[in-house]
Scaffold this motif. Structure first.
Motif, PDB file in Angstrom:
ATOM      1  N   SER A   1      -5.055   1.414   1.792  1.00  0.00           N
ATOM      2  CA  SER A   1      -5.409   2.834   1.764  1.00  0.00           C
ATOM      3  C   SER A   1      -4.798   3.514   2.980  1.00  0.00           C
ATOM      4  O   SER A   1      -4.272   2.850   3.873  1.00  0.00           O
ATOM      5  CB  SER A   1      -6.928   3.027   1.732  1.00  0.00           C
ATOM      6  OG  SER A   1      -7.535   2.457   2.849  1.00  0.00           O
ATOM      7  N   VAL A   2      -4.854   4.834   2.991  1.00  0.00           N
ATOM      8  CA  VAL A   2      -4.308   5.621   4.090  1.00  0.00           C
ATOM      9  C   VAL A   2      -5.389   6.567   4.587  1.00  0.00           C
ATOM     10  O   VAL A   2      -5.994   7.302   3.806  1.00  0.00           O
ATOM     11  CB  VAL A   2      -3.073   6.447   3.648  1.00  0.00           C
ATOM     12  CG1 VAL A   2      -2.561   7.305   4.796  1.00  0.00           C
ATOM     13  CG2 VAL A   2      -1.969   5.560   3.112  1.00  0.00           C
ATOM     14  N   ASP A   3      -5.644   6.549   5.894  1.00  0.00           N
ATOM     15  CA  ASP A   3      -6.541   7.523   6.508  1.00  0.00           C
ATOM     16  C   ASP A   3      -5.690   8.764   6.783  1.00  0.00           C
ATOM     17  O   ASP A   3      -4.977   8.831   7.783  1.00  0.00           O
ATOM     18  CB  ASP A   3      -7.151   6.970   7.797  1.00  0.00           C
ATOM     19  CG  ASP A   3      -8.166   7.913   8.415  1.00  0.00           C
ATOM     20  OD1 ASP A   3      -8.047   9.146   8.206  1.00  0.00           O
ATOM     21  OD2 ASP A   3      -9.058   7.424   9.116  1.00  0.00           O
TER      22      ASP A   3
ATOM     23  N   VAL B   1       0.232   2.645  -8.363  1.00  0.00           N
ATOM     24  CA  VAL B   1      -0.169   1.372  -7.761  1.00  0.00           C
ATOM     25  C   VAL B   1      -1.699   1.243  -7.853  1.00  0.00           C
ATOM     26  O   VAL B   1      -2.236   0.151  -7.825  1.00  0.00           O
ATOM     27  CB  VAL B   1       0.287   1.301  -6.284  1.00  0.00           C
ATOM     28  CG1 VAL B   1      -0.275   0.095  -5.569  1.00  0.00           C
ATOM     29  CG2 VAL B   1       1.788   1.311  -6.189  1.00  0.00           C
ATOM     30  N   GLY B   2      -2.367   2.373  -7.948  1.00  0.00           N
ATOM     31  CA  GLY B   2      -3.827   2.373  -8.025  1.00  0.00           C
ATOM     32  C   GLY B   2      -4.490   3.333  -7.062  1.00  0.00           C
ATOM     33  O   GLY B   2      -5.699   3.417  -6.982  1.00  0.00           O
ATOM     34  N   GLY B   3      -3.668   4.055  -6.279  1.00  0.00           N
ATOM     35  CA  GLY B   3      -4.222   5.009  -5.317  1.00  0.00           C
ATOM     36  C   GLY B   3      -4.949   4.314  -4.183  1.00  0.00           C
ATOM     37  O   GLY B   3      -4.879   3.091  -4.045  1.00  0.00           O
ATOM     38  N   ASP B   4      -5.640   5.096  -3.364  1.00  0.00           N
ATOM     39  CA  ASP B   4      -6.385   4.522  -2.239  1.00  0.00           C
ATOM     40  C   ASP B   4      -7.343   3.444  -2.736  1.00  0.00           C
ATOM     41  O   ASP B   4      -8.046   3.641  -3.726  1.00  0.00           O
ATOM     42  CB  ASP B   4      -7.167   5.611  -1.504  1.00  0.00           C
ATOM     43  CG  ASP B   4      -6.452   6.109  -0.263  1.00  0.00           C
ATOM     44  OD1 ASP B   4      -5.331   5.639   0.010  1.00  0.00           O
ATOM     45  OD2 ASP B   4      -7.012   6.960   0.432  1.00  0.00           O
ATOM     46  N   GLY B   5      -7.335   2.322  -2.050  1.00  0.00           N
ATOM     47  CA  GLY B   5      -8.197   1.206  -2.420  1.00  0.00           C
ATOM     48  C   GLY B   5      -7.557   0.243  -3.403  1.00  0.00           C
ATOM     49  O   GLY B   5      -8.199  -0.700  -3.847  1.00  0.00           O
ATOM     50  N   ALA B   6      -6.285   0.475  -3.725  1.00  0.00           N
ATOM     51  CA  ALA B   6      -5.584  -0.409  -4.657  1.00  0.00           C
ATOM     52  C   ALA B   6      -5.460  -1.810  -4.067  1.00  0.00           C
ATOM     53  O   ALA B   6      -5.297  -1.976  -2.861  1.00  0.00           O
ATOM     54  CB  ALA B   6      -4.193   0.143  -4.964  1.00  0.00           C
TER      55      ALA B   6
END
Length: 74
Positions: free
Chosen positions: A6-8, A40-45
């Motif tokens: 994920s990305v902050d 890819v599944g977005g944040d938390g992928a």
């Protein structure tokens, strides 16, 4: 290896390291700030294999600490 990525976005400084080095996982959301790609599944992928290893390396290289990579399985 299997990791959750994920990305902050509050910490991201738009340096482009992640999406330049690993465009299979990260992309510019339009303003330079990084995000995990939706396909890819977005944040938390959860990703695995060689690409997961590379994501873990890039996470350590991120100058702002915005890339969050949680190792699920070695």
């Amino acid at each position: 290896m299997k990791v959750k990525v994920s990305v902050d976005q509050d910490l991201c400084t738009a340096c482009a390291l992640c999406y330049d080095e690993l465009p299979e996982v990260y992309e510019d959301r339009g303003d330079g700030i990084a995000k995990v790609k939706d396909d890819v599944g977005g944040d938390g992928a959860v990703i695995e294999g060689e690409i997961a290893e590379r994501a873990a390396e890039i996470s350590e290289e991120c100058p702002s600490g915005a890339l969050v990579t949680e190792i699920i399985e070695e």
